[in-house]
Design an enzyme around this catalytic site. Structure first.
Site, short mmCIF file in Angstrom:
data_model
loop_
_atom_site.label_atom_id
_atom_site.label_comp_id
_atom_site.label_asym_id
_atom_site.label_seq_id
_atom_site.Cartn_x
_atom_site.Cartn_y
_atom_site.Cartn_z
N LYS A 118 41.07 -22.49 -5.92
CA LYS A 118 40.94 -22.94 -4.53
C LYS A 118 39.74 -23.86 -4.35
CE LYS A 118 43.89 -19.75 -2.18
NZ LYS A 118 44.25 -19.03 -0.98
N LYS A 200 52.18 -20.82 -10.14
CA LYS A 200 52.93 -19.90 -9.28
C LYS A 200 53.40 -20.59 -8.00
CE LYS A 200 49.73 -17.73 -6.11
NZ LYS A 200 49.70 -16.78 -5.05
N LYS A 203 52.60 -20.80 -0.97
CA LYS A 203 52.94 -21.33 0.35
C LYS A 203 51.98 -22.42 0.81
CE LYS A 203 51.55 -16.89 2.31
NZ LYS A 203 50.09 -16.85 2.34
P1 ATP Z 1 48.37 -19.09 -0.72
O1 ATP Z 1 49.20 -19.96 -1.56
O2 ATP Z 1 48.29 -19.50 0.72
O3 ATP Z 1 47.06 -18.71 -1.31
P2 ATP Z 1 50.19 -17.03 -1.52
O4 ATP Z 1 51.51 -17.67 -1.41
O5 ATP Z 1 49.62 -16.75 -2.84
O6 ATP Z 1 49.15 -17.74 -0.59
P3 ATP Z 1 49.33 -14.56 -0.36
O7 ATP Z 1 49.28 -14.27 1.05
O8 ATP Z 1 48.04 -14.87 -1.00
O9 ATP Z 1 50.35 -15.70 -0.70
O10 ATP Z 1 50.05 -13.36 -1.14
C1 ATP Z 1 50.77 -12.33 -0.55
C2 ATP Z 1 51.40 -11.48 -1.60
O11 ATP Z 1 52.47 -12.19 -2.23
C3 ATP Z 1 50.48 -11.04 -2.72
O12 ATP Z 1 50.77 -9.71 -3.07
C4 ATP Z 1 50.83 -11.96 -3.85
O13 ATP Z 1 50.57 -11.38 -5.11
C5 ATP Z 1 52.32 -12.16 -3.64
N1 ATP Z 1 52.74 -13.45 -4.17
C6 ATP Z 1 52.30 -14.65 -3.73
N2 ATP Z 1 52.89 -15.65 -4.42
C7 ATP Z 1 53.71 -15.04 -5.31
C8 ATP Z 1 54.59 -15.53 -6.32
N3 ATP Z 1 54.75 -16.82 -6.52
N4 ATP Z 1 55.30 -14.63 -7.05
C9 ATP Z 1 55.16 -13.30 -6.83
N5 ATP Z 1 54.34 -12.79 -5.91
C10 ATP Z 1 53.62 -13.63 -5.16
#
Ligand code: ATP
Ligand code: LTN
Length: 337
Positions: A118, A200, A203
């Site tokens: 980040k 990964k 969002k």
């Molecule tokens: P950002 O990209 O905004 O940092 P994010 O998409 O990683 O956010 P979070 O809110 O940080 O989403 O994560 C919420 C939950 O979803 C966490 O438990 C995280 O491990 C899970 N998660 C996020 N992205 C993935 C992914 N690509 N595959 C599986 N689990 C995920």
């Protein structure tokens, strides 16, 4: 609860209200939340304090908070069985976050992969909150005496820190915190980006790299067709060398329960177009009912508000008790003389 029953174990997890929740969030987190609600005592928090570690547009953030709550409910989480609430509405998170900051070493936080990622992405805003993000996450978890934390594989390092902090604090002050365990799903723990399948799905990345839970069927189909794969049309699971097709296979397997071998037998040699359409069908059939519920729930503001108020009251009453104990142990000014 009757006396002869052992109390249920406690679960805590959080999702940031940033942007649109993705298929990764659904497979890696949300759908597992639902599976746990009967067996455990669960808190699911929309972690808006974490979201402001990167710059947010206030009006957008406010909307995303409510949208996230509506998606939680639309994906089937029962607000009576689970405590569903906004992190910032239980002020004890920030309070314990600060206290834990005073027990965390700079070196520990500097090693965090998410901080490195980040800060590279937001080089003009590497703030102290982004650095201390994992201690706030530890506070989220430790406030509720959490036993288990369902997370995707990307959050494992943060959970390790929460465990270390609980142990460090307990070693100084006696048993205060429960040392939490991670709960990582076997399939779908890491759904990858459709465009860069070695990263990964996230969002906060560009639209075409992820499928949003609220994406309409035609969009899902289009994004799937454009997903990066190889040029040889082989459907085989080999994430190291063939990340793109392996990611689509994982999604298929997570949503249908089919094994990788079954998927290979069914689709190998039929061309990627056919397979991608089949994955799109599987995604659509899981997301469409959630979207219908979402439309219904998000139109009902009174209901959303009642869930919000009930959630924060229940969360605060647990958090308050933990903080009384922590304040006393640390030696902060007593509330009553
Ligand atoms: P950002 O990209 O905004 O940092 P994010 O998409 O990683 O956010 P979070 O809110 O940080 O989403 O994560 C919420 C939950 O979803 C966490 O438990 C995280 O491990 C899970 N998660 C996020 N992205 C993935 C992914 N690509 N595959 C599986 N689990 C995920
Ligand atoms: N850091 C997590 C979100 C999060 C969380 C938590 C998850 C904040 N607090 C407590 C589990 C438990 C993320 O970025 N996915």
């Amino acid at each position: 609860m009757e006396n002869n029953q052992t109390p249920k174990k406690r679960i805590f997890s959080g999702i940031q209200p940033t942007g649109n929740l993705t298929l990764g969030n659904y497979i890696g987190a949300l759908r597992n939340f639902k599976l746990l609600e009967n067996e455990y005592d669960c808190l699911y928090s929309i972690v808006d304090l974490h979201a402001i570690t990167v710059r947010q547009n206030p009006a957008e953030l406010r909307k995303a908070c409510l949208r996230t709550m509506a998606i939680f409910l639309a994906s089937g989480l029962d607000p009576e069985k689970n405590i569903i609430y906004f992190q910032s509405q239980a002020p004890q998170h920030a309070e314990l976050g600060w206290i834990l900051d005073c027990f965390t070493y700079m070196g520990e936080l500097s090693r965090m992969t998410q901080f490195k990622d980040k800060s590279a992405k937001h080089a003009d805003n590497i703030n102290c909150g982004l650095f201390a993000y994992p201690t706030l996450m530890a506070a989220d978890i430790l406030l509720y005496m959490t036993d288990l934390v369902p997370i995707g594989a990307d959050q494992k390092q943060h959970l390790e820190l929460a465990r270390d902090l609980a142990q460090r604090f307990n070693a100084i002050y006696g048993d205060v915190f429960v040392v939490p365990e991670p709960y990582i799903p076997k399939v779908g723990a890491r759904v990858m980006s459709l465009q860069e399948p070695t990263r990964k799905m996230s969002k906060s990345d560009p639209e075409d790299t992820y499928i949003a839970i609220l994406d309409k069927p035609e969009i899902i189909r289009k994004k799937m067709r454009r997903a990066v794969t190889d040029s040889d049309n082989m459907v085989r699971f080999d994430p190291e060398n063939h990340a793109g097709i392996s990611n689509l296979m994982s999604i298929m397997s997570a949503l249908t329960g089919k094994t990788m071998d079954e998927i290979t037998n069914e689709y190998d040699g039929r061309g990627y177009g056919v397979f991608k359409d089949a994955v799109a069908d599987a995604v659509i059939s899981v997301l469409e009912p959630i979207q219908k519920e979402y439309d219904r729930i998000s139109a009902d503001k009174a209901y959303l508000e009642s869930v919000m108020v009930d959630g924060r009251e229940r969360a605060q009453s647990i958090a308050y008790r933990t903080m009384l104990k922590v304040r006393k142990k640390v030696g902060l000014a007593p509330m009553k003389l």
